[in-house]
Motif scaffolding. Structure first.
Motif, PDB file in Angstrom:
ATOM      1  N   LEU A 230      37.393  40.480  42.681  1.00 13.87           N
ATOM      2  CA  LEU A 230      37.042  40.536  41.255  1.00 13.87           C
ATOM      3  C   LEU A 230      35.525  40.592  41.073  1.00 13.87           C
ATOM      4  O   LEU A 230      35.006  41.354  40.246  1.00 13.87           O
ATOM      5  CB  LEU A 230      37.604  39.315  40.534  1.00 13.87           C
ATOM      6  N   GLY A 231      34.806  39.773  41.826  1.00 12.68           N
ATOM      7  CA  GLY A 231      33.357  39.722  41.693  1.00 12.68           C
ATOM      8  C   GLY A 231      32.672  41.007  42.118  1.00 12.68           C
ATOM      9  O   GLY A 231      31.639  41.386  41.553  1.00 12.68           O
ATOM     10  N   ALA A 232      33.233  41.693  43.114  1.00  3.12           N
ATOM     11  CA  ALA A 232      32.600  42.906  43.632  1.00  3.12           C
ATOM     12  C   ALA A 232      32.957  44.150  42.830  1.00  3.12           C
ATOM     13  O   ALA A 232      32.360  45.206  43.035  1.00  3.12           O
ATOM     14  CB  ALA A 232      33.003  43.111  45.096  1.00  3.12           C
TER      15      ALA A 232
ATOM     16  N   LEU B 157      48.239  49.403  41.428  1.00  2.00           N
ATOM     17  CA  LEU B 157      49.187  48.430  41.983  1.00  2.00           C
ATOM     18  C   LEU B 157      48.470  47.367  42.817  1.00  2.00           C
ATOM     19  O   LEU B 157      48.777  46.174  42.713  1.00  2.00           O
ATOM     20  CB  LEU B 157      50.228  49.148  42.848  1.00  2.00           C
ATOM     21  N   VAL B 158      47.511  47.807  43.637  1.00  2.00           N
ATOM     22  CA  VAL B 158      46.851  46.869  44.559  1.00  2.00           C
ATOM     23  C   VAL B 158      45.850  45.996  43.803  1.00  2.00           C
ATOM     24  O   VAL B 158      45.951  44.760  43.801  1.00  2.00           O
ATOM     25  CB  VAL B 158      46.150  47.638  45.703  1.00  2.00           C
TER      26      VAL B 158
ATOM     27  N   ILE C 154      46.123  42.023  41.707  1.00  2.00           N
ATOM     28  CA  ILE C 154      45.191  40.915  41.981  1.00  2.00           C
ATOM     29  C   ILE C 154      44.478  40.500  40.703  1.00  2.00           C
ATOM     30  O   ILE C 154      44.377  39.306  40.382  1.00  2.00           O
ATOM     31  CB  ILE C 154      44.171  41.328  43.057  1.00  2.00           C
ATOM     32  N   LEU C 155      43.978  41.493  39.949  1.00  7.87           N
ATOM     33  CA  LEU C 155      43.243  41.190  38.730  1.00  7.87           C
ATOM     34  C   LEU C 155      44.115  40.471  37.711  1.00  7.87           C
ATOM     35  O   LEU C 155      43.656  39.584  36.993  1.00  7.87           O
ATOM     36  CB  LEU C 155      42.703  42.478  38.106  1.00  7.87           C
ATOM     37  N   ALA C 156      45.394  40.847  37.657  1.00 13.36           N
ATOM     38  CA  ALA C 156      46.304  40.230  36.691  1.00 13.36           C
ATOM     39  C   ALA C 156      46.859  38.905  37.183  1.00 13.36           C
ATOM     40  O   ALA C 156      47.555  38.219  36.434  1.00 13.36           O
ATOM     41  CB  ALA C 156      47.451  41.182  36.375  1.00 13.36           C
ATOM     42  N   GLY C 157      46.549  38.528  38.417  1.00 14.69           N
ATOM     43  CA  GLY C 157      47.062  37.276  38.955  1.00 14.69           C
ATOM     44  C   GLY C 157      48.522  37.330  39.347  1.00 14.69           C
ATOM     45  O   GLY C 157      49.149  36.304  39.589  1.00 14.69           O
TER      46      GLY C 157
ATOM     47  N   VAL D 215      45.998  38.249  47.538  1.00 18.48           N
ATOM     48  CA  VAL D 215      45.396  39.342  48.293  1.00 18.48           C
ATOM     49  C   VAL D 215      46.341  39.815  49.390  1.00 18.48           C
ATOM     50  O   VAL D 215      46.482  41.022  49.634  1.00 18.48           O
ATOM     51  CB  VAL D 215      44.047  38.892  48.887  1.00 18.48           C
ATOM     52  N   ASN D 216      47.006  38.882  50.059  1.00 17.19           N
ATOM     53  CA  ASN D 216      47.952  39.259  51.115  1.00 17.19           C
ATOM     54  C   ASN D 216      49.120  40.059  50.548  1.00 17.19           C
ATOM     55  O   ASN D 216      49.547  41.068  51.122  1.00 17.19           O
ATOM     56  CB  ASN D 216      48.483  38.011  51.818  1.00 17.19           C
ATOM     57  N   GLN D 217      49.665  39.611  49.431  1.00 19.83           N
ATOM     58  CA  GLN D 217      50.769  40.336  48.808  1.00 19.83           C
ATOM     59  C   GLN D 217      50.323  41.710  48.337  1.00 19.83           C
ATOM     60  O   GLN D 217      51.055  42.696  48.472  1.00 19.83           O
ATOM     61  CB  GLN D 217      51.324  39.516  47.638  1.00 19.83           C
ATOM     62  N   ALA D 218      49.100  41.803  47.778  1.00 18.39           N
ATOM     63  CA  ALA D 218      48.571  43.095  47.356  1.00 18.39           C
ATOM     64  C   ALA D 218      48.378  44.015  48.560  1.00 18.39           C
ATOM     65  O   ALA D 218      48.608  45.232  48.467  1.00 18.39           O
ATOM     66  CB  ALA D 218      47.249  42.908  46.623  1.00 18.39           C
TER      67      ALA D 218
END
Length: 884
Positions: free
Chosen positions: A228-230, A285-286, A290-293, A297-300
């Motif tokens: 998210l930060g990057a 999707l990836v 992650i952004l939506a929670g 990261v592993n699941q993404a």
């Protein structure tokens, strides 16, 4: 002697890397050799193999690296590194299935007519490939094979063409999902623990207080927060690259001419959609998950790997009639699963109706369809050109390389610490003038220089564990780990471009035609290295670019911290203060209106509570204003106080080091009792005397009025803390009684529904069986416990039930208690009905008016406006060193 072996360690590592020895073996090899040599020299010279280690012994440090890596990788709560092979697999699969090639060709045709359009298309595709693969080598090679000949054919400058391709290929290091961000998140997680301990020790040494407020703690990070930060800095870098190419082409059209050709017809736009939308869908999707929670990261990473297989399944059969059958089946199955989840609540253990069974059946059918689609695509990838096997082999090789380097770096770092290297670096950085920003600048400069010679993994796993705890522990900037990680990631990215060992240059050299000289590549990347440094400076000056998205995601998620969280106190108070400024008149008007209400028919407890709450509500804004005035006085005093404090704290740190050395020497002297050690003991005693004299000299450098200065400033801090605490208590006292009475009156209908059952139980006491009565009472008590303000009814029913549960039921006592309970119920029902008509409308308006200010900390979570304000407030760095 420790410094000698520390120099030997660095020399052996540099020698091994410079001679071309594999990094995976150079790092642990230099550590093992140096530790072994130090142990041997210690044993030969003193008979003690531990003699030349700053603390511990050779076996402890040889095993430390392996132990640390095993603890990180196999620890259940820290499984971040599992995402690495998943993203590597995704990137290699997309590259082997020629998805990247289709994208490059199509986007080059789309952007071609714009000045510098081919270069802009390369940057655009590089960003998309970065967001889907994160593999620099694959991206640079693919774009070098496809785009470089086209750019040269259209008279692009060789240096601009090669620089654009090499720089665009490195975007995968900062645009998520990125392997370097995952590794940095893992390294920073350990660094945060060390920094937190160091900051607590600093706070205790400076203030003498045993505990440090949690609001001063070091803010940790995770791979998801790093992504998210990057995200925004990555897009910023893409925009800077594109803007540079466009401006350069406009100023000097010969270096990047527009390319005209091809027709923009329906066939082209269909091809464009087919090339562009699948990668964008995979990015959504990836990263979107992650952004939506929705996913970790592993699941993404798993989602990305499966998505890459599905995309390869149709691309490898391009031109075949059934090429898209697996992906169509997979999309239909996903839509079916989503529909089932929205319409039904499928749970095999909770099937009670036909509708429940239908939901489970449809869910199973859709899941089977998805599994078939994935298996079908995997079979195609396995059979066609042996793609799946080659991708898995490459993934295994790359993943093994990463983890072997991680292991070697852990061993090297352990050896560095064994010889006191970490203390040496910390003392050097902390001794620099200029505070945190000087330390940070030096560290970033060192990382930039190391990028000329080392790969990003070596820098991330060797340098970061040493310097990150030092930077994170400093309270003067109070930076977040995610900001530090992104800044280091942006800096490390330059290591792919900086000669002589820029890996992107090597990749491109391998596929570039002979007409392109290596010197052309070196010239080309200079501008893009400068652009990366510009982006680094921008992100450094505006930490909100990094911190805002992680803060926003955290504060708006289902697991968001409550407004009462102490870490949020400063920003929550700032929000309340701004609300008082903009809506103060409305709040005061609401308070005045509420005070006009007639509360005489309320029970004394509620009446007194409401009256006191109104008084507290009137007092709270005054206390808030006083607290901010105290904060202003602190900010005014800080200007003169901080230079003195920094000087004194540095002297005190030097004194503590002297004291530690003196204590160690005295322990050693105390163990030297034999006559043959008299000479050595005398030398150590002389050293202690010198240190004590030096300590006295340092103590004399502390200003004579320091204690008075510190006491005066501490009084200001204490005043602000007390006023803030008073305000928060007044705010809670001003809101909670109102919220409770509003909730009570809003539940009047449910309270009235209890009357019939109460009367029924009362009439049955004379005739019904005790066991039946107890069952009825328990059922009614359960209902009453769900009604706001009906706790008295639940308590009264409990007394009646206890009388009936005795071995010999006491019906007389139960009847007496029940009569009293019914009377209390009727009395409460009477005032409830009056209050619902006369008080509730005004109190509801009043509660809604003060909910976002006085009542914000009593809420379960922030509303959207509050969350966004606090996220923005927390995104900036806040100096808290004056509290230390």
């Amino acid at each position: 002697m420790e410094l000698l072996f520390l120099a030997l360690l660095v020399f052996l590592m540099a020698l091994a890397l410079g001679s071309g020895f594999p990094v995976a073996f150079a790092l642990p090899g230099s550590a093992i050799v140096t530790v072994a040599v130090a142990a041997l020299c210690g044993y030969v010279a003193t008979g003690n193999p531990d003699a030349y280690f700053s603390h511990g012994g050779p076996w402890q440090w040889l095993s430390a690296g392996v132990t640390n890596l095993r603890g990180v990788y196999w620890e259940v709560e820290r499984d971040t590194l599992i995402a690495i092979p998943l993203f590597i697999f995704m990137g290699i699969m997309l590259q082997r299935s020629k998805i990247a090639e289709d994208l490059l060709v199509t986007m080059a045709q789309l952007f071609g007519p714009i000045p510098g359009g081919l270069g802009i298309s390369v940057v655009f595709v590089g960003a998309l490939l970065a967001a889907t693969t994160g593999i620099v080598g694959a991206t640079v090679v693919a774009m070098g094979l496809i785009s470089l000949p086209a750019m040269l054919r259209n008279n692009y400058s060789k240096s601009l063409a090669t620089g654009t391709i090499a720089a665009s290929g490195t975007l995968g290091q900062i645009i998520p999902p990125s392997i370097v961000l995952i590794i940095l998140a893992d390294q920073l997680a350990s660094a945060v623990d060390q920094a937190g301990t160091a900051r607590k020790a600093l706070h205790k040494a400076a203030t003498g207080e045993l505990s440090m407020p949690s609001s001063f703690g070091v803010v940790s990070t995770s791979a998801g927060e790093m992504f998210l930060g990057a995200f925004i800095p990555g897009l910023l870098l893409v925009a800077i690259y594109m803007l540079f190419i466009l401006i350069y082409a406009l100023i000097n059209p010969k270096v990047a001419p527009a390319v005209h050709g091809g027709t923009f017809d329906k066939a082209f736009f269909a091809k464009l959609a087919l090339a562009l939308f699948p990668p964008l869908g995979l990015i959504f999707l990836v990263l979107g998950s992650i952004l939506a929670g929705v996913a970790t990261v592993n699941q993404a990473g798993a989602i990305g790997a499966v998505g890459a297989i599905m995309m390869a399944g149709y691309r490898l059969k391009d031109g075949s009639k059934d090429a898209y059958a697996p992906v169509i089946l997979g999309l239909a199955s996903l839509i079916g699963i989503l529909a089932v989840l929205m319409i039904f609540q499928p749970n095999v253990k909770a099937i009670h109706t036909t509708q429940d069974a239908l939901g489970v059946f449809l869910g199973v059918v859709a899941t089977i369809g998805l599994i078939i689609a994935i298996g079908w695509s995997s079979w195609r990838a396995f059979k066609i050109e042996n793609t799946l096997q080659e991708v898995m082999i490459e993934t295994a090789k790359t993943t093994s390389l990463v983890f072997i380097i991680l292991l070697g770096a852990a061993m090297l770092t352990a050896a560095f610490r064994a010889f006191g290297g970490e203390e040496l670096v910390r003392d050097f950085l902390n001794g620099l003038p200029g505070g945190f920003w000087m330390k940070f600048t030096i560290v970033m400069a060192v990382i930039f220089i190391l990028g000329f010679f080392l790969d990003f993994i070596e820098i991330a796993v060797v340098v970061v564990p040493i310097v990150a705890p030092i930077l994170l522990a400093d309270p003067s900037a109070n930076i977040t780990a995610v900001w530090l990680g992104v800044m280091i990631g942006l800096n490390i990215q330059t290591s792919f471009l900086t000669p002589p060992f820029g890996f992107a240059l090597f990749y491109l050299r391998g596929v570039a035609p002979p007409i392109v000289k290596t010197l052309d590549m070196y010239k080309g990347v200079i501008a893009f290295i400068s652009l990366q440094l510009i982006a680094l400076v921008i992100v450094g000056f505006y930490p909100q670019l990094v911190n805002y998205l992680p803060n926003r995601a955290s504060l708006t998620s289902e697991t968001a911290p409550p407004p009462r969280n102490p870490r949020l106190d400063y920003c929550v108070d700032k929000y309340i203060h701004d609300q008082f400024v903009t809506k103060g008149a409305a709040i005061n008007s609401a308070i005045a209106e509420a005070r006009q209400l007639n509360l005489d028919y309320l029970p004394d407890r509620l009446k007194t509570g409401l009256e006191q709450s109104f008084e507290a509500a009137e007092e709270a804004p005054v206390l808030m204003a006083q607290a901010w005035e105290a904060d202003d006085r602190i900010n005014a005093a800080v200007v003169d106080y901080m230079p003195v404090q920094e000087r004194v704290r540095r002297i005190q740190a030097d004194i503590r080091e002297e004291d530690e050395e003196i204590d160690d020497l005295k322990i050693t002297i105390g163990r030297m009792r034999s006559d043959d050690q008299a000479e050595a003991r005398a030398k150590l005693e002389a050293r202690v005397a010198d240190l004590e004299a030096d300590r006295e000299r340092l103590a004399a450098e502390i200003p004579a009025d320091w204690k008075e200065t510190y006491a005066t400033f501490k009084a200001l801090l204490k005043e602000e803390t007390i006023l803030s605490g008073k305000f928060r208590r007044a705010a809670g006292d001003g809101y909670k009684p109102v919220a409770e009475i509003v909730a009570t009156l809003q539940d009047n209908a449910a309270y009235a529904d209890l009357q019939a059952d109460l009367m029924q139980i009362q009439s049955n006491l004379a005739t019904a069986d005790a066991a039946d009565l107890v069952a009825s009472i328990e059922d009614l008590s359960s209902r009453a416990s769900e009604v706001e303000g009906a706790s008295d009814i639940s308590s009264g029913l409990s007394r009646v039930r206890r009388s009936l549960r005795n071995e010999t039921p006491d019906f007389e006592k139960a009847t007496e208690d029940m009569t009293e309970l019914v009377a209390d119920y009727e009395a409460q029902l009477d005032w409830r009905n009056q209050a619902e008509v006369n008080l509730l409308p005004t109190l509801e308006r009043y509660e809604a008016t003060i909910r976002g200010t006085l009542g914000i900390r009593e809420q379960r979570r922030f509303d959207n406006e509050q969350a966004l304000f606090v996220a923005a407030c927390q995104s900036d760095h806040r100096d808290v060193s004056h509290y230390f």
